[in-house]
Structures are given as C-alpha cells and as structure tokens.
Design an enzyme around this catalytic site. Sequence first.
Site, mmCIF file in Angstrom:
data_model
loop_
_atom_site.group_PDB
_atom_site.id
_atom_site.type_symbol
_atom_site.label_atom_id
_atom_site.label_comp_id
_atom_site.label_asym_id
_atom_site.label_seq_id
_atom_site.Cartn_x
_atom_site.Cartn_y
_atom_site.Cartn_z
ATOM 1 N N LYS A 211 2.941 24.859 13.044
ATOM 2 C CA LYS A 211 4.012 24.941 14.032
ATOM 3 C C LYS A 211 4.364 26.400 14.295
ATOM 4 C CE LYS A 211 8.769 23.338 14.890
ATOM 5 N NZ LYS A 211 9.967 22.671 14.300
ATOM 6 N N SER A 287 11.507 18.752 16.821
ATOM 7 C CA SER A 287 10.958 19.873 17.548
ATOM 8 C C SER A 287 9.490 20.159 17.222
ATOM 9 C CB SER A 287 11.789 21.127 17.292
ATOM 10 O OG SER A 287 11.773 21.477 15.921
ATOM 11 N N GLY A 308 14.539 20.516 10.573
ATOM 12 C CA GLY A 308 15.929 20.936 10.443
ATOM 13 C C GLY A 308 16.915 19.837 10.782
ATOM 14 N N GLY A 309 16.440 18.832 11.523
ATOM 15 C CA GLY A 309 17.280 17.699 11.885
ATOM 16 C C GLY A 309 16.402 16.505 12.230
ATOM 17 N N GLY A 310 15.389 16.288 11.383
ATOM 18 C CA GLY A 310 14.405 15.243 11.663
ATOM 19 C C GLY A 310 13.211 15.744 12.431
ATOM 20 N N SER A 311 13.045 17.060 12.529
ATOM 21 C CA SER A 311 12.046 17.647 13.421
ATOM 22 C C SER A 311 10.603 17.433 12.999
ATOM 23 C CB SER A 311 12.301 19.150 13.588
ATOM 24 O OG SER A 311 13.485 19.370 14.309
#
Length: 610
Positions: A211, A287, A308-311
Amino acid sequence: MGLFYSKSVVYRPVNDINLGSDSTEIYLQANVKAPRMTGILVMIFAWFLESRIFGTLLMYILKRNNLIHKLITDAELEEPPLYVPLHHFEDPKEQETKNLDSALTPPEKVQLAVNCLPTHSEKALTETKDSFCRWTIMDYYKAYSSGDITPTMVAERFIAAVGESSKPPFRMGFFIEYNADDILRQANESTLRYQKGEPISVLDGVPVAIKDEIDCLPYPTTGGTKWLHKKRPCTDDACCVMRLRLCGAMLVGKTNMHELGTGTSGINPHYGAARNPYDTNRIAGGSSSGSAAVVAAGLCPVSLGVDGGGSVRIPAALCGVVGLKPTFSRIPHSGVLPLYWTVGMVGILAATVEDALISYAAISVEIPSYQHSSIPTKINLPLLPSTKSISNIKLAKYGKWFDDCSDDIRICCSHALNKLQDHYGLQIVDVTLPELEVMRLAHYLTIASESYTSLDSFLQEKNFAEFGWDARVALNIYGAFSSMEYIKAQKIRNRQLQFHKKIFAEADVIVSPTTGVTAYPIQDDTLKTGELDYINGAALVRYSISGNFLGLPAVTVAVGYDKLGLPIGLQFIGKPWAEATLIHLAFAMQAICVSDYRKPQIFYNLLRKD
C-alpha cells in the site's frame, strides 16, 4: 435555543451496566445526517467549510446533528482518558500452536509457519474439483521449484496484466506506481536462486504488493496524494517491507488507496478508482483498496495494507479475500506514514488464511511489554490441521449489532456461523456491547484529530489546494475538533476497553459481519472529485472500530455472496496477542466455505502453463 442546545449524556459507571443477553441497554444505530455529495456539490461544500463564517456554523450543525455534541462534547464521564491502546502482555494460553522464537530470522520464521500448514492431501479434502481457488504462496513455491514456471515468467505476465488492466475497458486502478525494470531485476535474481536450488524461503519470487502508505524502495510514498512524497521523501524500506525482502519476496509496486486514508470507498481522484474485481462498476473498499483488489484479481497472493478504521478488513471483505489486522504494536510501524498513530496498524491481505499466516510470521516481531515486564510479547502460530482447540472456543455474539446490516449479509453470516458451530460444536455466548455508536464517533474524532495533527507541518495553502475535493472536506472537518473533545474521546476509549475486557472474561472471540453493506456502485461524477457518502461509510466501518480504537486483533474471511454475486465477509475479533486463535478460526471457516468460492470477473492466472 434548539439550534445551539443539545442535551448531554451522563454515562453510568461501567460496573453498573449489564453486558448479558438480558441487558436493557438500548442499541443505538448510526445516526448519520449528511447527504451524499459528488461532483460540483463536493466542491461547493468544501468552499463553504473553508469559509471562516460559514465553515464554523456548518461544523457546529454537523456535530450537533450527528450527536457528537450530545454523546461526546457535552458528555460526562468518570473514566480517565486512555491515549494509546497498548496492552500488557498476558499469555492467551492458546492450544495447538508453535511459538515463534524471536531469535529466528524472517526466512526461518516463514519456514516455521510452513510447518504449521496442512499437507496437500489434507487441503484437498476441503476442496472440490469445481471450486475456485486463488494461487497461494505454496503454489508459487512449488511451481518455481519444479522449474515449470520461473519468477521471471511470472514477472513478465504480471507486468502485462497490470498494463492491460489499467486501460479501458477495465481501468482497474490497482497501482499508483510500479517499476517494470525493478520487478524484472528481482525476478531474475530469484530465478537464478531457484536454478541453483537455493531459494531464500517459500516467499522467494512471490509477487507481493505494498500500500502506498508504507515505504518501499525504489518508490515514493505518496499516501494517495500528488505532493506528500515531495515533503517526506522515502529513503529506506519500512520494517515490514524489509523483512519481506529478506525472505526473497518480489515487491511489485505501490497499490492505490483512498487519499490519506480519509475514506472507505477507495476512489482516488488523482490515480483513479481501485475497482472491485467481482464487478468493475463497484468500489473495492478502502482505504487499502488497491491492496485488496490485486489479491482478488490474482495478481498477488499477498499484499500489505494499513488498517486505521477497518482499512484492511473492509476492502478484504468487499473483494472476497482474507484480511488480518494484528494486535496494536505487533508489527513495527517504522517506515509507515504516521497518519494516525494510536489507531493505525499494518495489516495483511491474502488469497487464503494460510498465506496470511506465512506473511504474519515474516513481518511480526516480539516487542518488550509496555509495562517493562520481563515477559516478551511472544508470538504463537496455529497448527492449522489440528481442530481440537477450535471446539473449546467460546464466541461472543451481540445479536442486535450482528443483525444491523443488509439482509443478504445477515442471512449469509448467520448461515456461516451456524455451519461453523454445527461442525465444531462451538459455544455461542449472547452478550450486549453497549455504546457502540458512541465508540464509532469517538474513534472518528480520534483518527481525525491525529491525522490533522500529523499533517499540520505540511498543510500549507499550496498543498491544501492539491488535495482531492473529498479529502479537502475531510481535512477541514478533521481540524475542527478541540483538545477537550479529543480527551473525552479517549475517556470513551478507556470505557469501551473495560466493556470488552468483561466480554473477553466470558468468551474468547467476538464474532460479527465484517461490513454492513456489500460493495456499492461507483458513480461517474465521483471520479474527478471523490465523493462524500457518510451513510455508506458508517455502514462499512460498523464492525471494525474496536479493532482500531482498542488495539484488538481481528480477521475477516469470505463466507459467501449477496444476490448480485458480491462477496461477504465474517469477522472474528480477539483478545490482545491472540492472533493464533483468530487464524485458526478463520482457517476452519474458510475450509467450510471454500467449495462455494467464485471466480471474479477480472482474474489473472499468473501460474498458467502456456
């Protein structure tokens, strides 16, 4: 008075709240009040937010309407703040595992993981002749070792496939950058090692994508922007990338991502939308969108993302692959953009649970306990062919939360869970997890504040103008939270951790769907400006937050499809440091579902025999 007043909440002490199935706690669904905007509307909204007068008023209304004032800003809590979710190491006493000795080199750790895999005959029992299976790390290793296929041949096919997929009619948007010369150099070196009978590990020559939030030479790290790499040059590999390189992995480029991780769709106005291989007119999720899509499309058996939030887990579920997010600090974060330092974590996207296990062994590291204990955070690897320990696992399920998703997801995940329970005799414990919507808002406030702070030194007017319009909106919102609101969010973090510890005293793992909706369509007007879709965004992150906000390990595995043939994932959330238990469960779930796996519309067979 109604415009400027919102009734605040006084939270009861944690010990006064019943977490059992008979709890009277109300399940609060996401209260998202923000219209979906694309195209010119996103631009207008950004201009209003950037106005000193209108921007302040707009932010006040947004916070009030979305219950941030009521549930966080004006709330009263007795808990002290918890700023970083570091967990004191307590041996989870997992059964049927091998300990990963910290003195081993990355290739030696990979070999230990290989020793934990089922044999070929055991694997064959779980697959049918007609079932679809992606090529795995071990498939690449066996093909290379036999001489039938070489890493150079795979590299050439990979380069051709990426070139084809990036053009019309596909426009898949897998990568922000890849370097054909560098890929071929790595492949040729790997080919020579196989010809000499001296591969470094089973990862030697296996294509792995990274990534574009993680440093990997010779590429710049853009974070999905057009300018950040100019301010923060990449000078070395991130620690996780370095460990993969030491294993001989063929690092094939930097995958596309939602700009600075500010959204969950994976639509990037600079580099195009990372499209879903199961339906190219739908999102891959974000993301870590490109990292999920390349695995789903067969270009790589493994890729790295940042969660970071389910990314990691969200795009993995939407693209029908495995997504593993380890315990906070399990994988060193050096060389990763410091966008959100208390909720972000390097994660793994993989074709199979076995591939996730091998990659996890390669990049995870024992660290000293944060309380300076002499006990290291030891790493266990599950013996996947063994199933005795699975039957002893207790799964916690909060029914109202579990069912807060589309009908297709609810039915599919319930059916998969029932099959897992029937096959292994697992015990399901009905529980109540209070204040989940409060945790979602507190997490959003936290990741927003940390992102804005980390970018503060770069946010000059010129750079701000180079953002995509949806990212500009996000950054304006991110900068609108106060220090008092941030501290209250951390009090909620402490409160939620206490709730989860009580749940984990009664059960080993929390089970839920991975997302509340499947991949939704990409509208044409989003490609230049991005989109603001906070309703779908809230549905996508609904089940992910505790993994990030509380630093808990979690894994998603594909369990079926909706009526349109779009993948659905089931998620297991574990106790700190209990990755082996989650991997074992995910493997058992995969074995039950693998015969029903479907080939995506876009798929490249890099190990074909021409």
